[in-house]
Design a protein around this motif. Structure first.
Motif, PDB file in Angstrom:
ATOM      1  N   ARG A 149      -0.582   7.575 -11.734  1.00 22.16           N
ATOM      2  CA  ARG A 149      -0.150   8.571 -10.599  1.00 22.16           C
ATOM      3  C   ARG A 149       0.659   8.041  -9.641  1.00 22.16           C
ATOM      4  O   ARG A 149      -0.395   7.692  -8.613  1.00 22.16           O
ATOM      5  CB  ARG A 149      -1.148   9.509 -10.361  1.00 22.16           C
ATOM      6  CG  ARG A 149      -1.739   9.996 -11.476  1.00 22.16           C
ATOM      7  CD  ARG A 149      -2.582  11.523 -11.703  1.00 22.16           C
ATOM      8  NE  ARG A 149      -3.517  11.607 -12.844  1.00 22.16           N
ATOM      9  CZ  ARG A 149      -4.341  12.440 -12.877  1.00 22.16           C
ATOM     10  NH1 ARG A 149      -4.474  13.238 -12.022  1.00 22.16           N
ATOM     11  NH2 ARG A 149      -4.854  12.627 -14.094  1.00 22.16           N
ATOM     12  N   ASP A 152       6.051   7.066  -6.260  1.00 24.23           N
ATOM     13  CA  ASP A 152       7.428   6.432  -6.393  1.00 24.23           C
ATOM     14  C   ASP A 152       7.279   5.003  -6.935  1.00 24.23           C
ATOM     15  O   ASP A 152       6.811   4.125  -6.366  1.00 24.23           O
ATOM     16  CB  ASP A 152       7.907   6.258  -4.909  1.00 24.23           C
ATOM     17  CG  ASP A 152       9.509   5.922  -4.734  1.00 24.23           C
ATOM     18  OD1 ASP A 152       9.846   4.940  -5.766  1.00 24.23           O
ATOM     19  OD2 ASP A 152      10.161   6.432  -4.095  1.00 24.23           O
ATOM     20  N   ARG A 154       9.314   2.633  -7.538  1.00 22.36           N
ATOM     21  CA  ARG A 154      10.162   1.564  -7.264  1.00 22.36           C
ATOM     22  C   ARG A 154       9.423   1.202  -6.027  1.00 22.36           C
ATOM     23  O   ARG A 154       9.315  -0.038  -5.852  1.00 22.36           O
ATOM     24  CB  ARG A 154      11.341   2.294  -6.846  1.00 22.36           C
ATOM     25  CG  ARG A 154      12.353   1.101  -6.212  1.00 22.36           C
ATOM     26  CD  ARG A 154      12.921  -0.011  -7.137  1.00 22.36           C
ATOM     27  NE  ARG A 154      13.746  -0.862  -6.250  1.00 22.36           N
ATOM     28  CZ  ARG A 154      13.803  -2.065  -6.499  1.00 22.36           C
ATOM     29  NH1 ARG A 154      12.992  -2.619  -7.482  1.00 22.36           N
ATOM     30  NH2 ARG A 154      14.312  -3.044  -5.636  1.00 22.36           N
ATOM     31  N   MET A 155       8.927   2.009  -5.099  1.00 22.25           N
ATOM     32  CA  MET A 155       8.145   1.612  -3.899  1.00 22.25           C
ATOM     33  C   MET A 155       6.852   0.873  -4.502  1.00 22.25           C
ATOM     34  O   MET A 155       6.281  -0.161  -4.192  1.00 22.25           O
ATOM     35  CB  MET A 155       7.731   2.823  -3.198  1.00 22.25           C
ATOM     36  CG  MET A 155       8.718   3.257  -2.238  1.00 22.25           C
ATOM     37  SD  MET A 155       9.643   2.419  -1.201  1.00 22.25           S
ATOM     38  CE  MET A 155      11.390   2.141  -2.329  1.00 22.25           C
ATOM     39  N   ALA A 156       6.181   1.389  -5.429  1.00 19.56           N
ATOM     40  CA  ALA A 156       4.981   0.786  -6.110  1.00 19.56           C
ATOM     41  C   ALA A 156       5.136  -0.636  -6.468  1.00 19.56           C
ATOM     42  O   ALA A 156       4.401  -1.524  -6.353  1.00 19.56           O
ATOM     43  CB  ALA A 156       4.391   1.474  -7.187  1.00 19.56           C
ATOM     44  N   LEU A 158       7.761  -2.761  -5.569  1.00 21.65           N
ATOM     45  CA  LEU A 158       7.962  -3.763  -4.348  1.00 21.65           C
ATOM     46  C   LEU A 158       6.490  -3.879  -3.645  1.00 21.65           C
ATOM     47  O   LEU A 158       6.086  -4.923  -3.318  1.00 21.65           O
ATOM     48  CB  LEU A 158       8.751  -2.965  -3.278  1.00 21.65           C
ATOM     49  CG  LEU A 158      10.294  -2.847  -4.130  1.00 21.65           C
ATOM     50  CD1 LEU A 158      11.151  -2.215  -3.236  1.00 21.65           C
ATOM     51  CD2 LEU A 158      10.946  -4.465  -4.443  1.00 21.65           C
ATOM     52  N   ALA A 159       5.729  -2.888  -3.443  1.00 20.04           N
ATOM     53  CA  ALA A 159       4.369  -2.961  -2.931  1.00 20.04           C
ATOM     54  C   ALA A 159       3.291  -4.116  -3.672  1.00 20.04           C
ATOM     55  O   ALA A 159       2.816  -4.670  -3.102  1.00 20.04           O
ATOM     56  CB  ALA A 159       3.591  -1.476  -2.930  1.00 20.04           C
ATOM     57  N   ALA A 162       4.735  -7.627  -3.285  1.00 19.72           N
ATOM     58  CA  ALA A 162       4.327  -8.312  -2.011  1.00 19.72           C
ATOM     59  C   ALA A 162       3.091  -8.694  -1.776  1.00 19.72           C
ATOM     60  O   ALA A 162       2.570  -9.480  -1.503  1.00 19.72           O
ATOM     61  CB  ALA A 162       4.908  -6.965  -0.976  1.00 19.72           C
ATOM     62  N   LEU A 193      -4.351   1.194  -7.056  1.00 25.67           N
ATOM     63  CA  LEU A 193      -3.249   1.650  -6.552  1.00 25.67           C
ATOM     64  C   LEU A 193      -2.407   2.538  -7.551  1.00 25.67           C
ATOM     65  O   LEU A 193      -2.015   3.504  -7.348  1.00 25.67           O
ATOM     66  CB  LEU A 193      -2.302   0.508  -6.081  1.00 25.67           C
ATOM     67  CG  LEU A 193      -0.995   0.652  -5.214  1.00 25.67           C
ATOM     68  CD1 LEU A 193      -0.688  -0.655  -4.562  1.00 25.67           C
ATOM     69  CD2 LEU A 193       0.167   1.101  -6.209  1.00 25.67           C
ATOM     70  N   GLY A 229      17.263  -6.551  -2.364  1.00 24.45           N
ATOM     71  CA  GLY A 229      16.866  -5.321  -2.819  1.00 24.45           C
ATOM     72  C   GLY A 229      17.897  -4.117  -2.610  1.00 24.45           C
ATOM     73  O   GLY A 229      17.715  -2.992  -2.192  1.00 24.45           O
TER      74      GLY A 229
END
Lengths: 229, 229
Positions: A149, A152, A154-156, A158-159, A162, A193, A229
């Motif tokens: 769940r 986003d 895309r954000m996940a 990148l997170a 990193a 996460l 990015g």
């Protein structure tokens, strides 16, 4: 690096690569001279041109070579089938082990994107996007099956990258954690996460106080250091 | 920077700071000359010495100044009481907003640790440790109250900071996400991570296939670029 002609072979090529990595990681690309590089390897400066045409090509070859090896190794490691959780676990274990063994490459592939000429930068950014897409596909798959769940993916993506690549900035082999230990702890955090806040909220343990957002004024951003990015 | 004597004031000082940030972010510390810096600001090179004694002191002042401002802003933002979740939410919102507004500072504070002389590096590393400790305390508190389930709060601290600071490498103001949007999505991911895998596992949705660990040979590590962490 593609050997061009008349060189003394792959051992010299590898020595140039290692010396270049170390010089760029220590001083930066702009401050490294080819004279230094040749001296470090113990060859004449002119001999470098058996391996690359100029300093920019050398940097590009270093970064592209790392990315090509990374993609090949990932493709060999990824699970072709299985749950999204199993695939994410495999991805995480791979990414951690591969990168902690190559801290200089990771550092340069981040810090020296600024030094790539536009076409070279575009090529590297495209390879990074492909790599990110392979993780993104796993997250999208998990969201589709309901395993993950994520607000986003895309954000996940990148997170997670990193978080995992950040290990290279502090990890010292021989410390309290082995690569296995790192893999285990970071896999736990990545899965938590991905399973996501909404699922956790369903536990009913987390409807407590929510802090007010902090208003921090955002200044105008300076010149981009690279079009990542 | 501490103004030493006879300078034309804080406006020049700020101009030197901005120009230095930009030059170091673009070319690296080793490649930046004080001649370039003076030319960029439009002053004589000799006038720079009204503001710092040498290039090393300039770099150290830039990084230490950023860290001092960061600590002061964090201390003002942190919740003095409340649940660990509320405090972690506040920390995350603060860290995201503060850092996306300062991508060049974030980049230099990471990439140019290598260029600090040993005493200066030790001072900066100690300030980073303090900052990490403020997050670590929140995580430890949450683990003590049972709000968070984390296998290793030190690793979680480093993971969360890498995940959040990593935003600076790709975020472009004016894109699809505002700072508010970033704060919301990243707070969700940080809380999910902190609530932890064990809690999520209790759902009974995740006892599926577990991938076998990937065996990637770990090569000997090259010279450390900085004694971070």
């Amino acid at each position: 690096m593609a050997r061009i002609a008349g060189s003394s072979g792959p051992r010299t090529e590898e020595a140039i690569r290692r010396a270049g990595l170390s010089l760029i990681a220590t001083h930066g690309y702009a401050a490294m001279s080819l004279r230094q590089l040749a001296a470090e390897v113990g060859i004449q400066q002119g001999s470098l041109y058996n391996y690359f045409r100029n300093k920019q090509e050398f940097l590009f070859d270093l970064i592209r070579g790392h990315m090509l090896d990374l993609h090949a190794a990932l493709d060999a490691a990824l699970l072709a089938e299985g749950s999204a959780e199993a695939r994410l676990t495999r991805f995480t274990e791979f990414h951690v082990a591969y990168h902690v063994a190559r801290p200089q490459e990771v550092f340069i592939c981040y810090s020296e994107l600024r030094s790539l000429e536009p076409d070279n930068l575009a090529a590297v950014v495209a390879m990074r996007r492909d790599y990110e897409r392979k993780l993104g596909d796993i997250l999208d798959h998990g969201r589709a099956t309901g395993e993950f769940r994520l607000a986003d993916t895309r954000m996940a993506t990148l997170a997670i990258l990193a978080m995992l690549s950040g290990i290279c900035t502090w990890y010292k082999p021989g410390g309290r954690l082995s690569t296995d230990g790192l893999q285990q702890i970071f896999t736990g955090m990545v899965l938590a996460l991905a399973h996501g806040e909404t699922q956790a909220l369903a536990h009913g343990e987390m409807q407590g106080e929510v802090a007010e957002p902090v208003a921090v004024p955002v200044r105008r951003r300076g010149p981009l250091r690279a079009g990542v990015g």
